[in-house]
Each structure stands twice: as structure tokens, then as C-alpha cells.
Design an enzyme around this catalytic site. Structure first.
Site, PDB file in Angstrom:
ATOM      1  N   ASP A  91       0.847  -1.197   0.000  1.00  0.00           N
ATOM      2  CA  ASP A  91       0.000   0.000   0.000  1.00  0.00           C
ATOM      3  C   ASP A  91       0.882   1.247   0.000  1.00  0.00           C
ATOM      4  O   ASP A  91       1.827   1.340   0.802  1.00  0.00           O
ATOM      5  CB  ASP A  91      -0.826   0.001   1.296  1.00  0.00           C
ATOM      6  CG  ASP A  91      -2.292   0.253   1.058  1.00  0.00           C
ATOM      7  OD1 ASP A  91      -2.673   0.580  -0.077  1.00  0.00           O
ATOM      8  OD2 ASP A  91      -3.064   0.107   2.031  1.00  0.00           O
ATOM      9  N   LYS A 121      -0.549  -0.399  -4.285  1.00  0.00           N
ATOM     10  CA  LYS A 121      -1.961   0.016  -4.305  1.00  0.00           C
ATOM     11  C   LYS A 121      -2.042   1.483  -3.921  1.00  0.00           C
ATOM     12  O   LYS A 121      -1.284   1.943  -3.069  1.00  0.00           O
ATOM     13  CB  LYS A 121      -2.785  -0.824  -3.326  1.00  0.00           C
ATOM     14  CG  LYS A 121      -4.239  -0.334  -3.201  1.00  0.00           C
ATOM     15  CD  LYS A 121      -5.120  -1.309  -2.458  1.00  0.00           C
ATOM     16  CE  LYS A 121      -5.162  -1.148  -0.969  1.00  0.00           C
ATOM     17  NZ  LYS A 121      -5.587   0.187  -0.462  1.00  0.00           N
ATOM     18  N   GLU A 123      -5.162   4.799  -3.419  1.00  0.00           N
ATOM     19  CA  GLU A 123      -6.589   5.092  -3.298  1.00  0.00           C
ATOM     20  C   GLU A 123      -6.977   6.265  -4.192  1.00  0.00           C
ATOM     21  O   GLU A 123      -6.181   7.182  -4.386  1.00  0.00           O
ATOM     22  CB  GLU A 123      -6.927   5.456  -1.839  1.00  0.00           C
ATOM     23  CG  GLU A 123      -6.667   4.335  -0.855  1.00  0.00           C
ATOM     24  CD  GLU A 123      -7.067   4.674   0.583  1.00  0.00           C
ATOM     25  OE1 GLU A 123      -7.624   5.774   0.823  1.00  0.00           O
ATOM     26  OE2 GLU A 123      -6.813   3.832   1.463  1.00  0.00           O
ATOM     27  N   GLU A 190     -14.433  -0.836  -1.649  1.00  0.00           N
ATOM     28  CA  GLU A 190     -14.682  -0.971  -0.206  1.00  0.00           C
ATOM     29  C   GLU A 190     -16.014  -0.350   0.196  1.00  0.00           C
ATOM     30  O   GLU A 190     -16.303   0.818  -0.128  1.00  0.00           O
ATOM     31  CB  GLU A 190     -13.523  -0.308   0.577  1.00  0.00           C
ATOM     32  CG  GLU A 190     -13.710  -0.420   2.091  1.00  0.00           C
ATOM     33  CD  GLU A 190     -12.445  -0.137   2.897  1.00  0.00           C
ATOM     34  OE1 GLU A 190     -11.358   0.024   2.294  1.00  0.00           O
ATOM     35  OE2 GLU A 190     -12.558  -0.078   4.130  1.00  0.00           O
TER      36      GLU A 190
HETATM   37  O1  KIV Z   1      -5.066  -1.080   4.230  1.00  0.00           O
HETATM   38  C1  KIV Z   1      -5.831  -2.033   4.038  1.00  0.00           C
HETATM   39  O2  KIV Z   1      -5.855  -2.999   4.801  1.00  0.00           O
HETATM   40  C2  KIV Z   1      -6.719  -1.972   2.890  1.00  0.00           C
HETATM   41  C3  KIV Z   1      -7.730  -3.066   2.763  1.00  0.00           C
HETATM   42  C4  KIV Z   1      -8.799  -2.850   3.735  1.00  0.00           C
HETATM   43  C5  KIV Z   1      -8.238  -3.209   1.378  1.00  0.00           C
HETATM   44  O3  KIV Z   1      -6.655  -1.078   2.111  1.00  0.00           O
END
Ligand code: KIV
Length: 273
Positions: A91, A121, A123, A190
Site C-alpha cells: 500500500d 496500491k 486510493e 470498499e
Molecule cells: O489497508 C488495508 O488494509 C486496505 C484493505 C482494507 C483493502 O486497504
């Protein structure tokens, strides 16, 4: 009758695409350390996300907003060590990709080069499409994240279901299309109504991974600490608990304290001559 052999092939973004096409559901969970990552990988989880949820479930914070790039790199490095089969996605934390596409690329590159993840990832919708494209263009796969995007909690003001009203639902559908066109290999959806998620999954060619988005997504993801019953501060409706680990741990810690205080631990058998 013999059991079908477990699929031990390394999961790639290409494999996830094939799974979508053949209607095989993708099982994804979060991971933050090597020990847990190894267990998740051995259980056959297809995608492991080193989520910025680490802020809440490991750092004891109330939101994901303050977690740093260095923290994410640290946890991604640990997870990578425990995994052989699953695709590992790191992330990108808040403000590591929003300032401009070059900075985003630099941080995505650090995730891949320093931590060894295979994808990142981020957002957001159409507003991050250019950034996403910049990262994908150098060869780093990117997963999008729409609906409830926790890094924007101060804008939303609440963790309630997103895109219930038709206008926001329409924006979300268009955002999914923009992310796909920009090169996203998958999109997390989500906490949105299940009918909307089903529509997005039908409309898009890339896998739609739901969390609180109903059963018709191409795959599901949960925070591991939630599904284990290890993080118990709150439990959203979409979390199914597969364990009661917090209670097991409390009980074990309590018995240890009793044994030490009562003098029954350690015994002579647990000592050296
Ligand atoms: O940070 C995280 O755990 C997420 C998931 C909830 C998809 O983004």
C-alpha cells in the site's frame, strides 16, 4: 476419489486476470509480518496486501492517515520474506503519491526495489489516473481502491457505506473505468452497495476485489486481524470472524502469569543440568 492438487504456481497479475476470466474467485488478505505471511501463503491466499491498516491493527492508531512510507517499507520487507506463492502488494501511504506523479513513481519504486513487493496500491478515482499510468508505464503493476477510501476519512467524516446515492454511484463506475484505462491490474471496492459492486465487476475487465461490497465481486479481501478476531476494537458488518484469537491469547497470557507467580513455571524439566 483423489483430491484436486492445490495450485502452487506463483500468482502474477496475469494469473489474477485469468482467474477473473474463468470465474475463479480471488482470495486476498492483509499481512504485516513474515510469520503471518508464511501462514497465509501456505493456506493458499492468492494476494497479500501490506495494508496501511497496519496503522490501526498494529500501531494502535485511530486512522490510516499518519502511517509513513518508512513504516510501510519496513512491513512490506517482512511480508516479502514469508511469501513464495501469493502476489505481494504494498500500500502506498497517504501523501506518498498525491503531490505529483514523479514523487509517486519514486515511492512506488522504493516499494518494489527496497521491500521487494510485486505491485502497489493507491486510493482514489479519476484524480489519480495520471499518477497510476506513470507508475504502470515503468513496469510496476498498480491496484486501485474506490468506495470507502480510508485515507480520505477526514473529508468523509465517517466510515459509512459509500455511493448509496445515484450520483456518487455513477462517479464510482466512471472512476473504475478510468483506473482500468490508466492500467490498473485490479481494483479494491470498499463498503459500497452490493448491487453497485456487482455492476462494476460485470462492466470491468480487471478483477474487482470487494471488502464490504457483496458476493458478486471477483474476489474478496479482509484485514487479517479482523477475520482472526485479533483486532476487536470494532467489527464492521462485512467482517466474518474465522477465529477468536484475542481471547485465546488473553487466556494463554493469563495462565503464564499465574504459572510464574505460583512457581510452577519453569519446572526442572524445562531447566538445564
Ligand atoms: O489497508 C488495508 O488494509 C486496505 C484493505 C482494507 C483493502 O486497504
Amino acid at each position: 476419489m483423489s483430491q484436486p492438487k492445490p495450485d502452487t504456481r506463483k500468482v502474477t497479475t496475469h494469473r489474477l486476470q485469468e482467474m477473473k476470466q474463468s470465474g475463479q474467485k480471488i482470495a486476498a488478505l492483509t499481512a504485516y509480518d513474515a510469520t503471518m505471511a508464511e501462514l497465509l501463503d501456505e493456506a493458499g491466499v492468492d494476494l497479500l496486501l501490506v495494508g496501511d491498516s497496519v496503522a490501526m491493527v498494529m500501531q494502535g492508531l485511530d486512522t490510516t492517515v499518519t502511517v509513513s512510507m518508512e513504516t510501510m517499507l519496513y512491513h512490506a520487507t517482512l511480508v516479502r520474506r514469508g511469501v513464495q506463492r501469493a502476489l505481494v502488494v504494498g500500500d502506498l501511504p497517504f501523501m506518498s503519491y498525491q503531490v505529483n506523479p514523479d514523487e509517486a513513481l519514486r515511492n512506488a519504486g522504493r516499494m518494489v526495489k527496497e521491500a521487494g513487493v510485486e505491485a502497489v496500491k493507491l486510493e482514489g478515482g479519476g484524480g489519480v489516473a495520471k499518477t497510476l499510468r506513470r507508475i504502470v508505464d515503468v513496469g510496476i503493476p498498480v491496484m486501485g481502491h474506490l468506495g470507502l477510501t480510508p485515507q480520505s476519512i477526514h473529508k468523509f467524516g465517517t466510515y459509512q457505506v459509500r455511493a448509496r446515492d445515484p450520483e456518487e454511484a455513477e462517479t464510482l463506475r466512471k472512476d473504475a473505468e478510468r483506473l482500468e484505462k490508466a492500467g490498473a491490474f485490479a481494483i479494491v471496492l470498499e463498503k459500497v452497495p452490493h448491487a453497485l459492486a456487482a455492476q462494476v465487476a460485470r462492466e470491468r475487465d480487471v478483477p474487482i476485489i470487494g471488502i464490504g461490497a457483496g458476493p458478486e465481486c471477483d474476489g474478496q479481501i479482509l484485514v487479517s486481524h479482523d477475520m482472526l478476531g485479533l483486532y476487536t476494537r470494532f467489527k464492521p458488518r462485512f467482517v466474518r470472524r474465522y477465529g477468536n484469537i484475542a481471547a485465546h491469547m488473553s487466556e494463554a497470557f493469563g495462565r503464564y502469569v499465574e504459572d510464574v507467580r505460583g512457581g510452577s513455571f519453569p519446572s526442572i524439566k524445562e531447566s538445564y543440568e
